[in-house]
Design a protein around this motif. Sequence first.
Motif, mmCIF file in Angstrom:
data_model
loop_
_atom_site.group_PDB
_atom_site.id
_atom_site.type_symbol
_atom_site.label_atom_id
_atom_site.label_comp_id
_atom_site.label_asym_id
_atom_site.label_seq_id
_atom_site.Cartn_x
_atom_site.Cartn_y
_atom_site.Cartn_z
ATOM 1 N N LEU A 115 0.812 -1.219 0.000
ATOM 2 C CA LEU A 115 0.000 0.000 0.000
ATOM 3 C C LEU A 115 0.847 1.271 0.000
ATOM 4 O O LEU A 115 0.300 2.377 -0.039
ATOM 5 N N SER A 116 2.180 1.108 0.062
ATOM 6 C CA SER A 116 3.047 2.296 0.068
ATOM 7 C C SER A 116 2.974 3.073 -1.236
ATOM 8 O O SER A 116 3.457 4.206 -1.316
ATOM 9 N N ILE A 117 2.361 2.476 -2.274
ATOM 10 C CA ILE A 117 2.196 3.206 -3.543
ATOM 11 C C ILE A 117 1.066 4.222 -3.449
ATOM 12 O O ILE A 117 0.932 5.077 -4.332
ATOM 13 N N VAL A 118 0.242 4.152 -2.397
ATOM 14 C CA VAL A 118 -0.864 5.102 -2.219
ATOM 15 C C VAL A 118 -0.299 6.421 -1.686
ATOM 16 O O VAL A 118 0.405 6.425 -0.672
ATOM 17 N N VAL A 142 10.044 4.287 -11.172
ATOM 18 C CA VAL A 142 11.067 3.287 -10.870
ATOM 19 C C VAL A 142 11.084 2.967 -9.385
ATOM 20 O O VAL A 142 11.140 1.795 -8.973
ATOM 21 N N MET A 143 11.026 4.019 -8.550
ATOM 22 C CA MET A 143 11.093 3.798 -7.108
ATOM 23 C C MET A 143 9.846 3.102 -6.584
ATOM 24 O O MET A 143 9.907 2.291 -5.659
ATOM 25 N N GLU A 144 8.683 3.425 -7.157
ATOM 26 C CA GLU A 144 7.464 2.741 -6.728
ATOM 27 C C GLU A 144 7.528 1.258 -7.078
ATOM 28 O O GLU A 144 7.137 0.399 -6.286
ATOM 29 N N ALA A 145 8.035 0.940 -8.285
ATOM 30 C CA ALA A 145 8.169 -0.461 -8.683
ATOM 31 C C ALA A 145 9.177 -1.190 -7.799
ATOM 32 O O ALA A 145 8.938 -2.320 -7.358
#
Length: 243
Positions: A95-98, A190-193
């Motif tokens: 969920l850190s992509i939120v 890139v960092m989210e992936a």
Amino acid sequence: MEITSDALVFWRYGPFALNATIVFTWGIMLLLAGGSWLLTRRLSSGEEMSRWQNLLEVLVSGARDHIRDISRQEPEKYLPFVGTLFLYVLTSNVLSIVPGYIPPTGSLSTTTGLAICVFAATPLFGVLEQGVAEYARHYVQPTVFMLPFNVLGEFSRTVALAVRLFGNVMSGHLIAAILLAVIPFVFPVVMEALGLLTGVIQAYIFAVLAIVYIASASRSFEQKEREMKEKEEKKGAKEKEHG
């Protein structure tokens, strides 16, 4: 940008503070409980089943096979505990992509609580499987003088489990914040992936270590000796094959 969810306080009254760690932890628990209810309310025992039930059966079967391979024991007794740990850590990290969300696993208080659960479950499963006397026996192996070192090893293993997860999640969040501040238009995707991949790996490692610790405590001393002897025999056979 906050690097740990403890630093973000939503409400405070005297010594009591409602920070992001508590809020997001309860949010994840509600999400998992609600999702479980929705996915399991119409389970079918026949050949026709929904896509969600099919997906659930694949996940549960995969988790059961992993636990059996690692522990060399029947997985049913460990699956609820280890599966819950894995799902919580995985959901918390993914969920850190939120936007605006800070993973509770980036807080040392959360990872310490999870490690304490493993620390308490290890002797519990060991005693249930072997009895108190047989389980306590491995603390005085190979000699009774090893008792304090074996007890210290149990505590240090719990500390390492908590710090490993906290350090990896918190450092990943910090590195992403630094790179986003330096080059905000290049690194976000890139960092989210990379963060998603790291979060999944950390959840897997935490669950595997929990299985290893619990399974090790549940096996009897004779069983451990038999497994070690089998391993040495296989190693000797390989050395003979290679001359």
